[in-house]
Design a protein around this motif. Structure first.
Motif: not given
Length: 276
Positions: A166-181
């Motif tokens: 479904d091109p209307q539901r997109l999932a990507l891998e995030a990682y909050p520790g990267l932005l927090a650091r």
């Protein structure tokens, strides 16, 4: 994979064993130019609730804090499937005890300092290897999360985004520790252990929220919060709400990037962590 997604955005702080005490936490928002507005936070106490979230009609784009892939080195050495969807199906069919035995044997045969296999994105992101089964058990997050992303029919750009997705539901891998650091350096802002929920970590959460509101990260986005929302993020000593919001910021950045922020030449078996 084109740029310019302007629909609803999700940031998901995932747990492989959610509960009412520590649910999967979802931050909902929308981007307008360089401003990202947090609309609401949502708690999902069961994996069934998570599946229901994935089934919600699009358009939406989500950043999910769970590994989407395994290291190519590990997959090759074990003779596991070379196609992402087939690999995830194979992985999901294995019991965790069997996976632990396979991973432990693999690590035991390796020299000290090189026990775990890493994805290409792990070192730039500072993330744990996705085959790690303890502290943190990200292998179980992969085991619980990725098969559900696959089964829900989502489009996973770069991994599984062809016919039937479904091109209307997109999932990507995030990682909050990267932005927090990036914003806090080595300062810790959260702990699941009450004894470690210190005034220093409270101050770090306040500083992190302030930095997000002022747009001080390299992602070029300012987070718009109500005073009550800011207070709720700071008050959560476990950091789950803040982690969901950090994933939301990464998703909002990806929404404005060519190829959703994936560099050229990413291994389609391993995947990539947003902003790494």
């Amino acid at each position: 994979m084109s740029a310019g997604f302007d629909g609803p955005l999700l940031g998901v702080d995932f747990s492989s064993a959610p509960s009412r005490r520590k649910p999967i936490t979802v931050a909902h928002g929308r981007r307008a130019g360089a401003v990202l507005r947090l609309d609401r936070l949502e708690a999902l106490p069961t994996l069934d609730d998570f599946e229901a979230l994935l089934a919600r009609p699009g358009p939406w784009l989500g950043g999910f804090d769970l590994p989407f892939g395994l290291p190519r080195e590990l997959v090759d050495s074990l003779g596991w499937p070379q196609d992402w969807a087939a690999l995830i199906t194979h992985y999901a069919a294995m019991e965790r005890a069997a996976l632990r035995a396979v991973f432990k044997a693999w690590c035991d045969a390796r020299p000290a300092g090189h026990k775990f296999a890493h994805r290409a994105c792990d070192r730039p992101a500072g993330s744990s290897p996705s085959m790690k089964w303890v502290n943190p058990p990200v292998a179980w997050m992969l085991h619980a999360g990725a098969p559900r992303l696959l089964a829900a029919g989502l489009s996973l750009p770069g991994l599984c985004d062809g016919p039937g997705r479904d091109p209307q539901r997109l999932a990507l891998e995030a990682y909050p520790g990267l932005l927090a650091r990036e914003l806090l350096g080595a300062r810790s802002y959260k702990s699941d252990e009450p004894a470690k929920q210190t005034p220093e970590r409270l101050i770090a959460r306040k500083d992190l929220v302030e930095a997000l509101e002022q747009g001080r990260s390299r992602l070029g986005l300012r987070l718009k919060l109500s005073p009550a929302q800011a207070e709720a993020l700071v008050a959560d000593a476990r950091g789950d709400r803040l982690d969901a919001v950090l994933c939301l910021v990464q998703a909002a950045w990806a929404a404005g990037q060519p190829r959703h922020g994936w560099p050229a030449g990413v291994d389609p078996l391993e995947g990539w962590i947003l902003t790494a």
